[in-house]
Write a protein that holds these residues in place. Structure first.
Motif, short mmCIF file in Angstrom:
data_model
loop_
_atom_site.label_atom_id
_atom_site.label_comp_id
_atom_site.label_asym_id
_atom_site.label_seq_id
_atom_site.Cartn_x
_atom_site.Cartn_y
_atom_site.Cartn_z
N UNK A 3 -89.01 5.82 76.29
CA UNK A 3 -88.08 5.31 75.27
C UNK A 3 -86.90 4.60 75.92
N UNK A 4 -86.41 5.14 77.03
CA UNK A 4 -85.32 4.46 77.75
C UNK A 4 -85.79 3.10 78.25
N UNK A 5 -87.01 3.04 78.80
CA UNK A 5 -87.56 1.76 79.26
C UNK A 5 -87.73 0.79 78.10
N UNK A 6 -88.14 1.30 76.93
CA UNK A 6 -88.27 0.44 75.75
C UNK A 6 -86.93 -0.16 75.36
N UNK A 7 -85.88 0.66 75.36
CA UNK A 7 -84.54 0.17 74.99
C UNK A 7 -84.07 -0.88 75.98
N UNK A 10 -83.36 -0.78 61.89
CA UNK A 10 -83.25 -2.24 61.98
C UNK A 10 -84.63 -2.85 62.04
N UNK A 11 -84.91 -3.57 63.12
CA UNK A 11 -86.20 -4.23 63.27
C UNK A 11 -87.13 -3.50 64.24
N UNK A 12 -86.78 -2.30 64.64
CA UNK A 12 -87.62 -1.55 65.57
C UNK A 12 -88.13 -0.26 64.92
N UNK A 13 -89.27 0.21 65.43
CA UNK A 13 -89.83 1.48 65.00
C UNK A 13 -89.51 2.50 66.09
N UNK A 17 -81.71 22.70 67.70
CA UNK A 17 -82.88 21.91 67.34
C UNK A 17 -82.78 20.54 68.02
N UNK A 18 -83.93 20.00 68.42
CA UNK A 18 -83.94 18.80 69.24
C UNK A 18 -84.82 17.73 68.63
N UNK A 19 -84.36 16.49 68.74
CA UNK A 19 -85.16 15.31 68.41
C UNK A 19 -85.41 14.61 69.72
N UNK A 20 -86.69 14.45 70.07
CA UNK A 20 -87.05 13.74 71.30
C UNK A 20 -87.59 12.37 70.92
N UNK A 21 -86.89 11.33 71.31
CA UNK A 21 -87.32 9.96 71.07
C UNK A 21 -88.39 9.65 72.12
N UNK A 22 -89.62 9.33 71.66
CA UNK A 22 -90.70 9.10 72.61
C UNK A 22 -90.95 7.62 72.86
N UNK A 23 -90.72 6.76 71.85
CA UNK A 23 -90.91 5.32 72.01
C UNK A 23 -89.96 4.59 71.07
N UNK A 24 -89.58 3.37 71.46
CA UNK A 24 -88.78 2.46 70.62
C UNK A 24 -89.52 1.13 70.68
N UNK A 25 -90.20 0.77 69.59
CA UNK A 25 -91.13 -0.37 69.61
C UNK A 25 -90.67 -1.50 68.68
N UNK A 26 -90.90 -2.74 69.12
CA UNK A 26 -90.52 -3.89 68.27
C UNK A 26 -91.41 -4.02 67.05
#
Length: 87
Positions: free
Chosen positions: A12-16, A61-64, A78-87
């Motif tokens: 997810x960091x790499x996607x951002x 916005x425009x990303x999933x 409680x934790x939310x783990x962002x696994x991907x940020x996709x266009x």
């Protein structure tokens, strides 16, 4: 935020980094945090193709944003783990 801690997987960091210019990355992360204040509400749905109610996708916005919610009894905070940020 409603008591959830947000963490980002390396993917997810790499996607951002790939999606946003250096000056816009903080804005994108802030928008993700704002959207996931209620991880089960808003524009959030169970991930198509399975995974259960905890494996979700939200539009920011425009990303999933694909993420996993870990909030079963005994998980504190409680934790939310962002696994991907996709266009």
């Amino acid at each position: 935020m409603s008591g959830y801690r947000i963490v980002y997987a390396p993917e997810a960091v790499a996607d951002i980094v790939a999606l946003a210019a250096p000056g816009e990355r903080r804005e994108l992360r802030d928008a993700i945090t704002q959207t996931l204040t209620d991880p089960y509400g808003g524009l959030s749905i169970e991930r198509p193709g399975g995974g259960g109610h905890w494996d979700r996708v939200a539009l920011v916005g425009t990303v999933a944003v694909r993420y996993v919610v870990s909030d079963a009894p005994g998980i504190d905070p409680p934790t939310i783990t962002i696994t991907r940020v996709l266009p």
